[in-house]
Enzyme design. Structure first.
Site, mmCIF file in Angstrom:
data_model
loop_
_atom_site.group_PDB
_atom_site.id
_atom_site.type_symbol
_atom_site.label_atom_id
_atom_site.label_comp_id
_atom_site.label_asym_id
_atom_site.label_seq_id
_atom_site.Cartn_x
_atom_site.Cartn_y
_atom_site.Cartn_z
ATOM 1 N N ASP A 52 0.855 -1.181 0.000
ATOM 2 C CA ASP A 52 0.000 0.000 0.000
ATOM 3 C C ASP A 52 0.897 1.239 0.000
ATOM 4 O OD1 ASP A 52 -1.620 2.098 0.573
ATOM 5 O OD2 ASP A 52 -2.392 1.284 2.474
ATOM 6 N N GLU A 133 32.160 9.522 -0.535
ATOM 7 C CA GLU A 133 32.952 9.441 0.699
ATOM 8 C C GLU A 133 32.067 9.856 1.880
ATOM 9 O OE1 GLU A 133 36.748 11.643 0.096
ATOM 10 O OE2 GLU A 133 35.981 11.927 -1.920
ATOM 11 N N GLU A 135 30.591 10.451 5.493
ATOM 12 C CA GLU A 135 31.102 10.641 6.854
ATOM 13 C C GLU A 135 29.952 10.494 7.838
ATOM 14 O OE1 GLU A 135 34.621 13.827 5.686
ATOM 15 O OE2 GLU A 135 32.646 14.605 6.222
ATOM 16 N N GLU A 190 37.886 10.861 11.018
ATOM 17 C CA GLU A 190 37.807 12.166 10.366
ATOM 18 C C GLU A 190 38.271 13.281 11.303
ATOM 19 O OE1 GLU A 190 37.595 14.150 8.044
ATOM 20 O OE2 GLU A 190 37.441 12.749 6.385
ATOM 21 N N GLU A 197 35.006 8.081 8.448
ATOM 22 C CA GLU A 197 34.688 8.014 7.014
ATOM 23 C C GLU A 197 35.074 6.643 6.485
ATOM 24 O OE1 GLU A 197 35.949 11.323 4.441
ATOM 25 O OE2 GLU A 197 36.669 9.859 2.979
ATOM 26 N N HIS A 246 31.216 13.631 -0.021
ATOM 27 C CA HIS A 246 31.829 14.060 -1.282
ATOM 28 C C HIS A 246 31.470 13.054 -2.365
ATOM 29 C CE1 HIS A 246 35.240 16.224 1.117
ATOM 30 N NE2 HIS A 246 34.056 16.795 1.273
ATOM 31 N N ARG A 319 40.769 22.946 -1.465
ATOM 32 C CA ARG A 319 39.613 22.181 -1.016
ATOM 33 C C ARG A 319 38.448 23.052 -0.547
ATOM 34 N NH1 ARG A 319 40.672 16.327 0.210
ATOM 35 N NH2 ARG A 319 42.681 15.927 -0.738
ATOM 36 N N GLU A 336 35.005 16.094 -8.195
ATOM 37 C CA GLU A 336 34.523 15.798 -6.848
ATOM 38 C C GLU A 336 33.598 16.921 -6.408
ATOM 39 O OE1 GLU A 336 36.522 14.716 -2.534
ATOM 40 O OE2 GLU A 336 37.149 16.557 -3.521
ATOM 41 N N ARG A 338 31.716 18.558 -3.583
ATOM 42 C CA ARG A 338 31.970 18.501 -2.141
ATOM 43 C C ARG A 338 30.815 19.005 -1.291
ATOM 44 N NH1 ARG A 338 37.119 18.077 -0.799
ATOM 45 N NH2 ARG A 338 36.993 19.545 0.912
HETATM 46 P P1 ADP Z 1 40.107 12.078 -2.002
HETATM 47 O O1 ADP Z 1 40.868 11.650 -0.772
HETATM 48 O O2 ADP Z 1 40.961 12.713 -3.050
HETATM 49 O O3 ADP Z 1 38.911 12.907 -1.680
HETATM 50 P P2 ADP Z 1 39.688 9.221 -2.418
HETATM 51 O O4 ADP Z 1 40.990 8.676 -2.854
HETATM 52 O O5 ADP Z 1 39.252 9.004 -1.004
HETATM 53 O O6 ADP Z 1 39.574 10.785 -2.739
HETATM 54 O O7 ADP Z 1 38.606 8.609 -3.437
HETATM 55 C C1 ADP Z 1 37.333 9.072 -3.515
HETATM 56 C C2 ADP Z 1 36.426 8.210 -4.365
HETATM 57 O O8 ADP Z 1 36.647 8.457 -5.764
HETATM 58 C C3 ADP Z 1 36.507 6.695 -4.194
HETATM 59 O O9 ADP Z 1 35.197 6.230 -3.948
HETATM 60 C C4 ADP Z 1 36.987 6.219 -5.570
HETATM 61 O O10 ADP Z 1 36.549 4.913 -5.897
HETATM 62 C C5 ADP Z 1 36.352 7.272 -6.453
HETATM 63 N N1 ADP Z 1 36.840 7.301 -7.855
HETATM 64 C C6 ADP Z 1 38.060 7.000 -8.337
HETATM 65 N N2 ADP Z 1 38.069 7.110 -9.684
HETATM 66 C C7 ADP Z 1 36.814 7.501 -10.064
HETATM 67 C C8 ADP Z 1 36.192 7.761 -11.321
HETATM 68 N N3 ADP Z 1 36.837 7.680 -12.479
HETATM 69 N N4 ADP Z 1 34.890 8.120 -11.307
HETATM 70 C C9 ADP Z 1 34.205 8.230 -10.162
HETATM 71 N N5 ADP Z 1 34.747 7.982 -8.963
HETATM 72 C C10 ADP Z 1 36.032 7.619 -8.898
HETATM 73 MG MG MG Z 2 36.387 13.195 4.446
HETATM 74 MG MG MG Z 3 37.168 13.903 -0.753
#
Ligand code: ADP
Ligand code: MG
Ligand code: MG
Length: 447
Positions: A52, A133, A135, A190, A197, A246, A319, A336, A338
């Site tokens: 439902d 990533e 947290e 973290e 994390e 992230h 960052r 990335e 963020r």
């Molecule tokens: P940082 O410390 O630079 O923030 P990390 O090394 O902790 O990053 O990795 C962050 C994430 O990015 C991991 O989940 C990794 O699998 C992912 N990642 C790596 N290559 C790619 C990609 N080509 N596309 C999407 N995500 C990716």
């Molecule tokens: Mg972090």
């Molecule tokens: Mg990161």
């Protein structure tokens, strides 16, 4: 893994599974499930399990409440922990929601993400790859098993035990995730006390969204087993870093990572496609914020001074901006984002980010110049000159941006958008009516 119905029946029999939990996600991102005894397995596998939908947040009205669950067989897994008092095994399947007339339901976030991915495929991309990533904080439970506001440790970034008392819990989380098919790349303490994390390897968007939902369940379950309460609330304690999620992303085609420009001297090594995708994400960032940061509390994390973004900008070295371009190239070339926090609905947010990026690609949108200074040290004039705008600073402002962004609305559909905005406005109004301690501290004696 790819399972047939017969495979699943065999495993269920061999492992003596007692219950099947069929899960889906509502518009606000909460996992819901219908649990049936194993005698009902055929019904589940034949897409005949009904529920439902009228009491599910953002779903349907009372008069059209019958809905079907169509399980995705590749998501079958047996929970590695005992789920009832006599230790019986419970398996789960993640499902898509179908309407009574057996058409895909417009209010199902997972279907919205699948549709967005299909649009990317129609443009020749083979995958939208995403790695998050997430947290979270660990708080102590009291004798009655209720969460307290006492953090589990006084640890700091990358600390080791004995400062980091979360280490054993974190290891158990990692081992459990591995049993469930996650490839865990890293897990660490973290910046904030009690904050942790765990990163797992990127995957295509639908699988990643499924994994995020499973991840939260695992973290909460294992934390509780160890006497802790895990929360993904973005800012549980004022004055210290909040929790983000992230979101790393890239588009692949048959030849590999399309974001890789193969020329380190041009656009920081990003391809034109990556630049346009970024242009789209920056353009739609204000509306995306409503989905990426969907709670009142999200905006207490998006404040200066705690490593969370406040401005729409991008950078390779720094960052502080909303989008960072991590240094790795080749297969790992990625953007990335963020700003995203773990209260987001992973399905709708990924559908919206992908659609924003595709809008950038389709219309060849160019991102603003990258900013390599610390944006928090620039004054308003400098920011204006650099074309840097603010992210919405309240849930209400973000909802208004969403209501005016047709690309993001199209990405998740009008059903989800309307239900989302309606529910979130009620949430915001309820917050606004509440008189907080901060107000008493600042106004009570002064007026
Ligand atoms: P940082 O410390 O630079 O923030 P990390 O090394 O902790 O990053 O990795 C962050 C994430 O990015 C991991 O989940 C990794 O699998 C992912 N990642 C790596 N290559 C790619 C990609 N080509 N596309 C999407 N995500 C990716
Ligand atoms: Mg972090
Ligand atoms: Mg990161």
């Amino acid at each position: 893994p790819s399972y047939t119905k017969a495979d699943i029946k065999q495993i269920v029999q061999d492992e003596q599974v007692e219950f099947i939990r069929v899960t889906f996600t509502d518009v606000l991102g909460a996992i819901k499930n219908v649990e049936v005894p194993v005698s009902q397995l055929d019904k589940v596998l034949d897409n005949d399990l009904m529920f439902d939908g009228s009491s599910i947040e953002g779903f349907v009205r009372i008069n059209e409440s019958d809905m079907y669950l169509y399980p995705d067989l590749s998501t079958f897994m047996i929970f590695p922990w005992a789920t009832d008092e006599h230790g019986g095994k419970v398996a789960r399947l993640i499902a898509d929601v179908y309407s009574k007339d057996r058409t895909p339901f417009k209010g199902d976030p997972r279907i919205a993400l699948k549709d967005a991915v299909a649009r990317a495929e129609a443009e020749g991309f083979t995958a939208f790859n995403v790695g998050t990533e997430p947290e979270f904080f660990l708080f102590k439970l009291d004798e009655k098993g209720e969460p307290t506001m006492e953090l589990n440790d006084h640890g700091n970034y990358f600390d080791l035990a004995p400062l980091d008392r979360g280490e054993n819990v974190r290891r158990e989380i990692v081992l459990t995730l591995e049993k469930m098919g996650f490839e865990v790349e890293a897990a660490h303490h973290e910046v904030a006390a009690g904050q942790h994390e765990v990163d797992f390897k990127y995957s295509d968007a639908v699988d990643m969204a499924d994994k995020i939902q499973t991840f939260k369940l695992v973290v909460k379950t294992i934390a509780r087993k160890n006497g802790y309460y895990a929360t993904f609330m973005p800012k549980p304690v004022s004055g210290i870093n909040g929790s983000g999620m992230h979101t790393n992303m890239s588009l692949f085609d048959k030849d590999g990572n399309v974001f890789d420009g193969h020329d380190a001297d041009k656009n920081l090594g990003l391809s034109d496609t990556a630049m346009h995708f970024l242009g789209g994400v920056l353009k739609h960032a204000p509306a995306l914020t409503a989905l990426a940061n969907p709670t009142v509390n999200s905006y207490k994390r998006l404040t200066p001074g705690f490593e969370a973004p406040v401005y729409v900008a991008w950078s390779a070295s720094n960052r502080s901006p909303m989008v960072r371009v991590p240094a790795s190239r080749g297969l790992a070339t990625r953007l990335e984002l963020r700003s995203v926090d773990p209260t987001t609905n992973p399905y709708t947010v990924l559908a919206a980010i992908l659609s924003a990026g595709l809008d950038g690609i389709d219309n060849k949108l160019e991102p603003s110049a990258h900013v390599d200074k610390n944006i928090y040290l620039m004054d308003e004039n400098e920011r204006k000159k650099a074309g840097i705008v603010n992210l919405p600073d309240t849930l209400l402002a973000a909802l208004d941006e969403l209501a005016n962004d047709d690309v993001v609305i199209d990405a998740i559909g009008t059903h989800i958008t309307d239900k989302f905005i309606e529910a979130k406005k009620i949430e915001y109004t309820s917050y606004r009516q509440f008189v907080s301690q901060w107000e008493l501290d600042n106004y009570f004696m002064n007026y």
